[in-house]
Each structure stands twice: as structure tokens, then as C-alpha cells.
Design an enzyme around this catalytic site. Sequence first.
Site, PDB file in Angstrom:
ATOM      1  CG  HIS A 266      -1.891   0.940   0.979  1.00 14.14           C
ATOM      2  ND1 HIS A 266      -2.451   1.639   0.173  1.00 14.14           N
ATOM      3  CD2 HIS A 266      -3.300   1.160   2.034  1.00 14.14           C
ATOM      4  CE1 HIS A 266      -3.602   2.406   0.601  1.00 14.14           C
ATOM      5  NE2 HIS A 266      -4.182   1.889   1.665  1.00 14.14           N
ATOM      6  CG  HIS A 306      -3.863   0.185  -8.313  1.00 17.54           C
ATOM      7  ND1 HIS A 306      -5.373   0.390  -7.686  1.00 17.54           N
ATOM      8  CD2 HIS A 306      -3.868   1.182  -7.510  1.00 17.54           C
ATOM      9  CE1 HIS A 306      -6.330   0.860  -6.885  1.00 17.54           C
ATOM     10  NE2 HIS A 306      -4.455   1.610  -6.536  1.00 17.54           N
ATOM     11  CG  ASP A 362       3.367   4.401  -3.530  1.00 18.90           C
ATOM     12  OD1 ASP A 362       2.831   5.568  -3.330  1.00 18.90           O
ATOM     13  OD2 ASP A 362       2.446   3.288  -3.453  1.00 18.90           O
TER      14      ASP A 362
HETATM   15  N1  CMC Z   1       4.949  -7.122 -10.090  1.00 15.13           N
HETATM   16  C1  CMC Z   1       5.250  -8.285 -11.122  1.00 15.13           C
HETATM   17  N2  CMC Z   1       3.871  -8.569 -10.975  1.00 15.13           N
HETATM   18  C2  CMC Z   1       2.601  -8.199 -10.398  1.00 15.13           C
HETATM   19  C3  CMC Z   1       2.798  -6.968 -10.159  1.00 15.13           C
HETATM   20  C4  CMC Z   1       4.048  -6.107  -9.575  1.00 15.13           C
HETATM   21  N3  CMC Z   1       4.207  -5.140  -9.451  1.00 15.13           N
HETATM   22  N4  CMC Z   1       1.239  -6.632  -9.404  1.00 15.13           N
HETATM   23  C5  CMC Z   1       0.728  -7.633  -9.866  1.00 15.13           C
HETATM   24  N5  CMC Z   1       1.622  -8.528 -10.633  1.00 15.13           N
HETATM   25  C6  CMC Z   1       0.581 -10.022 -10.633  1.00 15.13           C
HETATM   26  C7  CMC Z   1       0.403 -11.341 -10.264  1.00 15.13           C
HETATM   27  O1  CMC Z   1       1.712 -11.584 -10.054  1.00 15.13           O
HETATM   28  C8  CMC Z   1      -0.023 -11.243 -10.608  1.00 15.13           C
HETATM   29  O2  CMC Z   1       0.007 -11.990 -11.400  1.00 15.13           O
HETATM   30  P1  CMC Z   1      -0.838 -14.008 -11.807  1.00 15.13           P
HETATM   31  O3  CMC Z   1      -1.537 -13.347 -12.687  1.00 15.13           O
HETATM   32  O4  CMC Z   1       0.138 -14.778 -12.400  1.00 15.13           O
HETATM   33  O5  CMC Z   1      -0.489 -14.697 -10.350  1.00 15.13           O
HETATM   34  C9  CMC Z   1      -1.829 -10.390 -11.524  1.00 15.13           C
HETATM   35  O6  CMC Z   1      -0.168  -9.594 -11.697  1.00 15.13           O
HETATM   36  C10 CMC Z   1      -2.452  -9.936 -10.627  1.00 15.13           C
HETATM   37  O7  CMC Z   1      -1.944  -9.126  -9.250  1.00 15.13           O
HETATM   38  P2  CMC Z   1      -2.711  -9.452  -7.905  1.00 15.13           P
HETATM   39  O8  CMC Z   1      -1.501  -9.950  -6.715  1.00 15.13           O
HETATM   40  O9  CMC Z   1      -3.638 -10.311  -8.170  1.00 15.13           O
HETATM   41  O10 CMC Z   1      -3.075  -8.489  -7.879  1.00 15.13           O
HETATM   42  P3  CMC Z   1      -3.685  -6.906  -6.914  1.00 15.13           P
HETATM   43  O11 CMC Z   1      -4.843  -6.646  -6.963  1.00 15.13           O
HETATM   44  O12 CMC Z   1      -4.345  -8.448  -5.287  1.00 15.13           O
HETATM   45  O13 CMC Z   1      -2.691  -6.697  -6.278  1.00 15.13           O
HETATM   46  C11 CMC Z   1      -0.781  -4.261  -5.239  1.00 15.13           C
HETATM   47  C12 CMC Z   1      -2.390  -5.024  -6.086  1.00 15.13           C
HETATM   48  C13 CMC Z   1      -0.836  -2.866  -5.788  1.00 15.13           C
HETATM   49  C14 CMC Z   1      -1.288  -5.030  -4.593  1.00 15.13           C
HETATM   50  C15 CMC Z   1      -0.169  -5.186  -6.394  1.00 15.13           C
HETATM   51  O14 CMC Z   1       0.217  -4.817  -7.858  1.00 15.13           O
HETATM   52  C16 CMC Z   1       1.645  -5.367  -5.916  1.00 15.13           C
HETATM   53  O15 CMC Z   1       1.811  -5.780  -5.104  1.00 15.13           O
HETATM   54  N6  CMC Z   1       2.466  -4.222  -6.327  1.00 15.13           N
HETATM   55  C17 CMC Z   1       3.739  -3.624  -6.028  1.00 15.13           C
HETATM   56  C18 CMC Z   1       2.831  -2.093  -4.744  1.00 15.13           C
HETATM   57  C19 CMC Z   1       2.954  -1.503  -4.970  1.00 15.13           C
HETATM   58  O16 CMC Z   1       3.163  -1.002  -6.275  1.00 15.13           O
HETATM   59  N7  CMC Z   1       1.306  -0.532  -4.025  1.00 15.13           N
HETATM   60  C20 CMC Z   1       1.354   0.373  -4.070  1.00 15.13           C
HETATM   61  C21 CMC Z   1       0.147   1.186  -4.728  1.00 15.13           C
HETATM   62  S1  CMC Z   1      -0.543   2.368  -5.110  1.00 15.13           S
HETATM   63  C22 CMC Z   1      -1.061   2.970  -4.202  1.00 15.13           C
HETATM   64  C23 CMC Z   1      -1.916   2.779  -2.906  1.00 15.13           C
HETATM   65  O17 CMC Z   1      -3.183   3.926  -3.104  1.00 15.13           O
HETATM   66  O18 CMC Z   1      -1.956   2.062  -2.440  1.00 15.13           O
END
Ligand code: CMC
Length: 427
Positions: A266, A306, A362
Site C-alpha cells: 500500500h 493496482h 508510488d
Molecule cells: N510486479 C509483478 N507482478 C505483479 C505486480 C507487480 N508489481 N502486481 C501484480 N502482479 C501480478 C501478480 O503476480 C498476478 O500475477 P498472476 O496472474 O500470474 O498470479 C497479477 O499481476 C495480478 O495481481 P494481483 O496480485 O492479483 O493484484 P492485486 O489487485 O491483488 O494487487 C497490488 C494489487 C497493488 C497489491 C499489486 O499490484 C502489487 O503488489 N504492486 C506492487 C506494490 C505497489 O506498488 N503498491 C502500491 C499500490 S498504489 C498506492 C496505494 O494506493 O496503496
Amino acid sequence: MSKDSLSITDNRTGKSYEIDIDDGNIRAKQLRQIKVNDDEFGMMSYDPSYENTASCKSSVTYIDGDNGILRYRGYPIEQLAENSSQLEVSKLLIDGELPSKTDLDKFISDIKEFNELPSGMESIIKSFPKDSHPMGVLVSTIAALGTFYPESKNIQSEEENYKNICRLIAQVPILAAYFYRHSQGLEIVQPDNSLSYSQNFLNMLFKGDDKKLNPDLVDAMDTLLILHADHEQNCSASVMRGTGSSESDPYSSVAAAAAALYGPLHGGANEAVLEMLSKEIKTVENIPSFLESVQKKEALLMGFGHRVYKSYDPRAKYLKIAADKVFEITGTNPLLDIALKLESIALSEDYFKARNLYPNVDFYSGLIYESMGIPTPMFTVLFAVGRTPGWLAQWKEFLNDKDQKIARPRQVYTGYDYRDYLPLESR
Ligand code: CMC
């Protein structure tokens, strides 16, 4: 003729049910009538991480994740970033309308009235080791602040709530700045009511260092705070509402929300992006091997992806432009080249395209903060300062929502059935 209802047939029993559709959605509780036997609890929907569950009706912030749209109370984020100020946006988020000049002046003066920590807070802040993580300190000191205002528990009083909303908006930046000065071994700088909100914040951080107090950097800080001010039902806003739902005081709820923000998935991602660029990737040449490790799921590309945006995060788009204005004053950040290259390579690769992964807020914010002279561990603190009005707007909306009660999700129990306790010697 079409009806606003959903017909469900339970193939286990052959029974049919008609579920009302309200605003395009169904109330999950209506599923409870679906049972095989009368003595059953009834059907629930299983939705870990709330990927498809609306926990509230809200009129604060609108996001269209497919089209990269973000609006506060209907106003596009870009227009607010360009024309408004953090305190005007705070008032908008909290009360629902852009204030008249008289109302805005009153709000600003009410906030300034609280521009002083209670005596005792300074020694609490100074009792933390200088190398503590500033987010750990912020979470603790926001909670501690509430102990000075026991009357804040009276959340039925609009007058009391307004006072605490103003006090939190005024004092969260003071807590942040005091600990920053303490961590650097510098004298605390008292708030200055002759300055604007962002000017005062930067002054409390950097008084005496005129380069860092450049008016254009003050404007950039205000813009950053606006862009972070709210983001509908994200992890920390949900925690704010969930904690508030047990009728906790607003200081405890904001502390809980800040704790949720702290994590690297986050708000902690801004710090993690800088660490990734400066300590893991280090040079443009290392980008391909780093991205290979991301695709092998050995690492995350921090600042990408996201839950809601499946196109470019509009905050990141705006920040990318704002960054140039800051770099004109501070000189360019050497990590910018790596970030730009990283973005362009990632956006051309199938892994990221197939998953709709784009830069989020971010990805570029940390580069701007760093250029403004803010140490990396403080980045998430700045996010928290910006987000405080949003948490409070979400909390206020929650308190006035007759549909809401204490938050209490159900579970699907997967543990043992009844079994008798075994004495230690028999295990
Ligand atoms: N790098 C590599 N792979 C990713 C990333 C990433 N940053 N984000 C998502 N994926 C992949 C994930 O592994 C999954 O792959 P698969 O379909 O093969 O299993 C697919 O994309 C879908 O991702 P998800 O984890 O199901 O997506 P989510 O909605 O649960 O997670 C997130 C959203 C923001 C937690 C995630 O994208 C992430 O961990 N990003 C990096 C951390 C980050 O930058 N966070 C800041 C978010 S914006 C600021 C805020 O409002 O907090």
C-alpha cells in the site's frame, strides 16, 4: 419485460429464488435464504480480499479503473491538482462541496487554532530512538495524541467530531515533522500560523534551508498532498471505517489506518520503489535481469499494478509531469533515467501487458520526495499526511450512514469438527 431482480436456481434442491437488484448490485444477505435444509445458516458469498464486494455506498471518491479516472466529489483530480489547495480539497472531501471563500477561511482558521501539540507530546516523540522507522512513530504518536483528548470518544457529537477532524489535519504533519527533526538531531521547529498548510509543513521540516523552501517546491508539496488525499475503499480507508465501526475515537482509527498504509503493498510502496531503484536495480543495464526475476515471480516491480486501475494510474500520469517542474529547481534525480527506462521496457513486455500492470502513484512520487530532500523512510509519512483528510471524510460518511453497523465479516470454517481435549501425556 425486464425486472430489477435476479433469478437463482439452486440445482441441489431445484428451488428458485428471486433476489432484488439495487443500483446494479445485490445485497449479499439475501443469499442467506438459499438453503438445502431449514436448520442451515444459509448461503454466503466467499470473497477473500473483497475483490468483488462493496462494503458501503459512498459519494466521496469515484474511480474508473479501466479508463484511469479519479474524481473527488465529482471533480477530476487533475483540475484539483492544478487549481486547488490541500485544505480546500480536504474541506471538499469532508463536506461534499467546494467551500465558499468565507467557509474556506473559517476552516483554515479552525485548523490553525490546533496548530500546536499538547504539552507532553514533544517528550513522547523525543523518547523514540532516532533510527526508529518514522511510520512506526507516526502510528504510535497519532494513537498517543488521542489520549490527550478523551472527549473525542463522544462520536455522537458533530461539534466534537469537527474539532477532532481539524485537530488531526493540523497535527499529523506536526507529529511527522517533529520526529523528522529529532531523528536528524535537529532542534524542533514550531508551527508558524502565518504560513500556508504545505509551507508550514516544509518549514517545520527544513527551516533555515531556503533552497528546500522554494515556493515552487511548496506548490509541488501541496499538489502531492492533493493527489494522495483520498482513494475510495482501499486497504487503509477500509481499516479506518472498520475501526471506526466499533465506535473507537478518531485518533485510534486514524492510527489504525496509518498502520495499514505502512505496508509495502500500500503506501509503503513509495519507499520500496526507491529501495528497488537504488539498491536492487542500480543501473539501466540491470533492468532486463531484474524484470526477468519479476516475471519468474522472484520479485515484485514496486510501484506497478493496482487492484482497481487496469490502465495508467491518473495520479502517476500527473506526477510524471509534476516531477519535471521539481527537477527544474532541484536538478534531475539520477534514478529518474532508470525509472523511465524501467517503465518503458516493462510496458512493452507481455507479462505486464497481459496483466494490465501500469505505474501507480508510488512509482514517481518517491523520486520527487527524494529530490526535495526528504529521506526515504519519510516517504510513507508524507502519504499519511496527505491521506488524513480522506480517512476522516470516509469516517464521517460512515458515521452518517444508517446502513452501517460494526464491521464483522463471516468466515467459511475449515477446521476440525468437535474433539475432546487430550492431556499433555496422551498427545
Ligand atoms: N510486479 C509483478 N507482478 C505483479 C505486480 C507487480 N508489481 N502486481 C501484480 N502482479 C501480478 C501478480 O503476480 C498476478 O500475477 P498472476 O496472474 O500470474 O498470479 C497479477 O499481476 C495480478 O495481481 P494481483 O496480485 O492479483 O493484484 P492485486 O489487485 O491483488 O494487487 C497490488 C494489487 C497493488 C497489491 C499489486 O499490484 C502489487 O503488489 N504492486 C506492487 C506494490 C505497489 O506498488 N503498491 C502500491 C499500490 S498504489 C498506492 C496505494 O494506493 O496503496
